[in-house]
Design an enzyme around this catalytic site. Structure first.
Site, PDB file in Angstrom:
ATOM      1  N   LYS A 175       0.836  -1.208   0.000  1.00 29.01           N
ATOM      2  CA  LYS A 175       0.000   0.000   0.000  1.00 29.01           C
ATOM      3  C   LYS A 175       0.872   1.259   0.000  1.00 29.01           C
ATOM      4  O   LYS A 175       1.923   1.284   0.632  1.00 29.01           O
ATOM      5  CB  LYS A 175      -0.899   0.004   1.243  1.00 29.01           C
ATOM      6  CG  LYS A 175      -1.833  -1.194   1.329  1.00 29.01           C
ATOM      7  CD  LYS A 175      -2.501  -1.282   2.689  1.00 29.01           C
ATOM      8  CE  LYS A 175      -1.509  -1.479   3.798  1.00 29.01           C
ATOM      9  NZ  LYS A 175      -2.117  -1.694   5.128  1.00 29.01           N
ATOM     10  N   THR A 208      -6.863   9.686   8.843  1.00 33.62           N
ATOM     11  CA  THR A 208      -6.592   8.420   8.153  1.00 33.62           C
ATOM     12  C   THR A 208      -6.409   7.277   9.151  1.00 33.62           C
ATOM     13  O   THR A 208      -5.789   6.269   8.835  1.00 33.62           O
ATOM     14  CB  THR A 208      -5.322   8.535   7.282  1.00 33.62           C
ATOM     15  OG1 THR A 208      -4.243   8.971   8.132  1.00 33.62           O
ATOM     16  CG2 THR A 208      -5.496   9.508   6.125  1.00 33.62           C
ATOM     17  N   GLY A 210      -6.949   4.029  10.831  1.00 31.44           N
ATOM     18  CA  GLY A 210      -7.647   2.790  10.464  1.00 31.44           C
ATOM     19  C   GLY A 210      -7.750   2.531   8.976  1.00 31.44           C
ATOM     20  O   GLY A 210      -8.479   1.622   8.561  1.00 31.44           O
ATOM     21  N   THR A 211      -6.997   3.267   8.165  1.00 33.20           N
ATOM     22  CA  THR A 211      -7.108   3.039   6.710  1.00 33.20           C
ATOM     23  C   THR A 211      -6.677   1.617   6.324  1.00 33.20           C
ATOM     24  O   THR A 211      -7.310   0.975   5.499  1.00 33.20           O
ATOM     25  CB  THR A 211      -6.263   4.057   5.909  1.00 33.20           C
ATOM     26  OG1 THR A 211      -4.959   4.122   6.479  1.00 33.20           O
ATOM     27  CG2 THR A 211      -6.892   5.428   5.896  1.00 33.20           C
ATOM     28  N   GLY A 212      -5.577   1.148   6.941  1.00 38.01           N
ATOM     29  CA  GLY A 212      -5.072  -0.188   6.582  1.00 38.01           C
ATOM     30  C   GLY A 212      -6.037  -1.287   7.006  1.00 38.01           C
ATOM     31  O   GLY A 212      -6.271  -2.251   6.268  1.00 38.01           O
ATOM     32  N   CYS A 213      -6.620  -1.143   8.204  1.00 40.20           N
ATOM     33  CA  CYS A 213      -7.591  -2.140   8.685  1.00 40.20           C
ATOM     34  C   CYS A 213      -8.799  -2.169   7.758  1.00 40.20           C
ATOM     35  O   CYS A 213      -9.271  -3.241   7.348  1.00 40.20           O
ATOM     36  CB  CYS A 213      -8.078  -1.776  10.091  1.00 40.20           C
ATOM     37  SG  CYS A 213      -6.777  -1.694  11.318  1.00 40.20           S
TER      38      CYS A 213
HETATM   39  N1  LIG Z   1      -4.097  10.376   2.133  1.00 39.59           N
HETATM   40  C1  LIG Z   1      -4.574   9.360   1.410  1.00 39.59           C
HETATM   41  N2  LIG Z   1      -5.275   9.602   0.280  1.00 39.59           N
HETATM   42  C2  LIG Z   1      -5.765   8.584  -0.462  1.00 39.59           C
HETATM   43  N3  LIG Z   1      -5.589   7.289  -0.155  1.00 39.59           N
HETATM   44  C3  LIG Z   1      -4.885   6.980   0.956  1.00 39.59           C
HETATM   45  C4  LIG Z   1      -4.339   7.999   1.801  1.00 39.59           C
HETATM   46  N4  LIG Z   1      -3.719   7.394   2.840  1.00 39.59           N
HETATM   47  C5  LIG Z   1      -3.876   6.071   2.661  1.00 39.59           C
HETATM   48  N5  LIG Z   1      -4.557   5.807   1.521  1.00 39.59           N
HETATM   49  C6  LIG Z   1      -4.954   4.497   1.024  1.00 39.59           C
HETATM   50  O1  LIG Z   1      -5.437   3.767   2.150  1.00 39.59           O
HETATM   51  C7  LIG Z   1      -5.054   2.406   2.073  1.00 39.59           C
HETATM   52  C8  LIG Z   1      -4.218   2.067   3.314  1.00 39.59           C
HETATM   53  O2  LIG Z   1      -2.914   2.558   3.084  1.00 39.59           O
HETATM   54  P1  LIG Z   1      -1.801   2.884   4.159  1.00 39.59           P
HETATM   55  O3  LIG Z   1      -2.120   4.183   4.810  1.00 39.59           O
HETATM   56  O4  LIG Z   1      -0.508   2.782   3.431  1.00 39.59           O
HETATM   57  O5  LIG Z   1      -1.961   1.710   5.217  1.00 39.59           O
HETATM   58  P2  LIG Z   1      -1.830   1.674   6.809  1.00 39.59           P
HETATM   59  O6  LIG Z   1      -3.083   2.284   7.359  1.00 39.59           O
HETATM   60  O7  LIG Z   1      -1.688   0.233   7.071  1.00 39.59           O
HETATM   61  O8  LIG Z   1      -0.614   2.482   7.174  1.00 39.59           O
HETATM   62  C9  LIG Z   1      -4.311   2.265   0.731  1.00 39.59           C
HETATM   63  O9  LIG Z   1      -5.227   1.853  -0.249  1.00 39.59           O
HETATM   64  C10 LIG Z   1      -3.796   3.669   0.472  1.00 39.59           C
HETATM   65  O10 LIG Z   1      -3.552   3.899  -0.898  1.00 39.59           O
HETATM   66  C1  LIG Z   2      -6.455  -2.396  17.532  1.00 41.23           C
HETATM   67  C2  LIG Z   2      -5.727  -1.780  16.389  1.00 41.23           C
HETATM   68  N1  LIG Z   2      -5.431  -2.540  15.313  1.00 41.23           N
HETATM   69  C3  LIG Z   2      -4.780  -1.988  14.260  1.00 41.23           C
HETATM   70  C4  LIG Z   2      -4.404  -0.677  14.274  1.00 41.23           C
HETATM   71  C5  LIG Z   2      -3.653  -0.066  13.134  1.00 41.23           C
HETATM   72  O1  LIG Z   2      -4.542   0.341  12.229  1.00 41.23           O
HETATM   73  P1  LIG Z   2      -4.193   0.928  10.795  1.00 41.23           P
HETATM   74  O2  LIG Z   2      -5.308   0.604   9.897  1.00 41.23           O
HETATM   75  O3  LIG Z   2      -2.830   0.515  10.379  1.00 41.23           O
HETATM   76  O4  LIG Z   2      -4.254   2.451  11.062  1.00 41.23           O
HETATM   77  P2  LIG Z   2      -3.422   3.392  11.999  1.00 41.23           P
HETATM   78  O5  LIG Z   2      -3.646   3.090  13.423  1.00 41.23           O
HETATM   79  O6  LIG Z   2      -2.008   3.196  11.566  1.00 41.23           O
HETATM   80  O7  LIG Z   2      -3.978   4.701  11.656  1.00 41.23           O
HETATM   81  C6  LIG Z   2      -4.759   0.094  15.392  1.00 41.23           C
HETATM   82  N2  LIG Z   2      -4.433   1.388  15.469  1.00 41.23           N
HETATM   83  N3  LIG Z   2      -5.404  -0.491  16.442  1.00 41.23           N
END
Ligand SMILES: Nc1ncnc2c1ncn2[C@@H]1O[C@H](COP(=O)(O)OP(=O)(O)O)[C@@H](O)[C@H]1O
Ligand SMILES: Cc1ncc(COP(=O)(O)OP(=O)(O)O)c(N)n1
Length: 274
Positions: A175, A208, A210-213
């Site tokens: 990602k 953003t 929880g985007t990854g979850c």
């Molecule tokens: N600012 C943003 N604008 C558009 N898409 C985003 C943005 N931040 C994250 N994404 C998208 O959200 C999803 C999770 O990405 P990411 O943030 O890299 O994961 P994580 O939450 O695990 O750190 C991916 O599909 C990424 O392209």
């Molecule tokens: C309970 C719990 N699980 C996973 C995460 C991490 O979530 P993620 O979608 O990677 O988003 P961020 O926390 O990095 O914004 C979490 N925070 N808590």
């Protein structure tokens, strides 16, 4: 009525933006039946993580047995697993119940910096769980820790995806959310032969959490319906894009995304009532 069932094996986020709360909201919005096995409880809000309380191996194994012996999931995703012991326990149950459509979101560090996986557990993720994965969905820092590479260029990302594929994951979605300084958020999908790219407009926002979850939950939901990984990744990308664009602006820090947004748009209610 027949409905596809999806299981999340993950931690609880009391603030509701990430973890099992984000997963279950996403499952519901995508029309699948959501189930959960909790690995840990976090005291968490938009300002950060105030406490982490892993559950006992007995409690985790028993939840997985309860589901495995009655409610076989069509797809499974993992999130926060916290320790090597929990990873081993989950891997053993995945093998025992023959769960194949396994999405691994290798959650390591929350955006505020709190550790959600002990550093010594990364090796167990690589040796025990990733070999069982249908899809692994690291962000850039997670891919760096899994592979030992520093990721700067697109070809670094492709190399990292190759290495994670060689660890045993059939597909890899690397990602691009953390690739700041660009106007696009580019996710890379690797199937062991070809790379494809899912690109969207990068949204300039603090919200953003929880985007990854949410992304990996949407991917698992779509896989449970029999979609290909390419199809599921496209829907997951559209789901998270809508959720970030129509943010809820909750809390004083990194706020959650809007899990209603994708379906609101499908109904033509952009930014409509929640
Ligand atoms: N600012 C943003 N604008 C558009 N898409 C985003 C943005 N931040 C994250 N994404 C998208 O959200 C999803 C999770 O990405 P990411 O943030 O890299 O994961 P994580 O939450 O695990 O750190 C991916 O599909 C990424 O392209
Ligand atoms: C309970 C719990 N699980 C996973 C995460 C991490 O979530 P993620 O979608 O990677 O988003 P961020 O926390 O990095 O914004 C979490 N925070 N808590």
């Amino acid at each position: 009525m027949s409905i596809n069932k999806v299981l999340t094996i993950a931690g609880s986020d009391s603030g509701g933006g990430a973890g099992i709360q984000a997963d279950l909201k996403t499952f519901q919005e995508l029309g699948v039946y959501g189930m959960s096995a909790l690995t840990a409880i976090t005291a968490q809000n938009t300002l950060g993580v105030q406490g982490v309380y892993p559950l006992s191996l007995e409690a985790i194994a028993q939840q997985l047995d309860s589901i495995g012996e009655d409610l076989q999931p069509d797809a499974i995703k993992t999130g926060m697993l916290f320790s090597a012991e929990i990873i081993r326990c989950v891997a053993q149950k995945v093998r025992q119940y023959g769960w194949r459509k396994l999405v691994i979101d290798p959650v390591m560090v929350a955006k505020g910096g709190a550790a959600l996986l002990l550093s010594e557990a990364v090796e167990s993720l690589i040796s025990e769980l990733i070999p069982l994965a249908w899809v692994t969905t690291p962000n850039i820092p997670e891919a760096e820790l899994l592979t030992g590479f520093t990721i700067v260029s697109l070809s670094d990302r492709e190399n990292a995806a190759r290495v994670i594929h060689q660890m045993g994951s059939r597909y890899v979605v690397l990602k691009g959310g953390h690739d700041t300084g660009t106007t696009e958020a580019v996710d890379l999908l690797y199937d062991g032969e070809q790379f494809s790219y899912l690109t969207s407009r990068r949204i300039d926002t603090l919200h953003t959490h929880g985007t990854g979850c949410t992304y990996s939950a949407a991917l698992a939901a779509e896989l449970s319906k029999g979609r290909t990984v390419q199809e599921a990744a496209a829907t997951a990308k559209a789901f998270i894009q809508a959720a970030i664009e129509d943010g809820l602006e909750l809390g004083g820090g990194h706020g959650p995304t809007n899990h209603f947004a994708y379906q609101n748009r499908m109904r033509g209610e952009r930014n409509g009532a929640y």
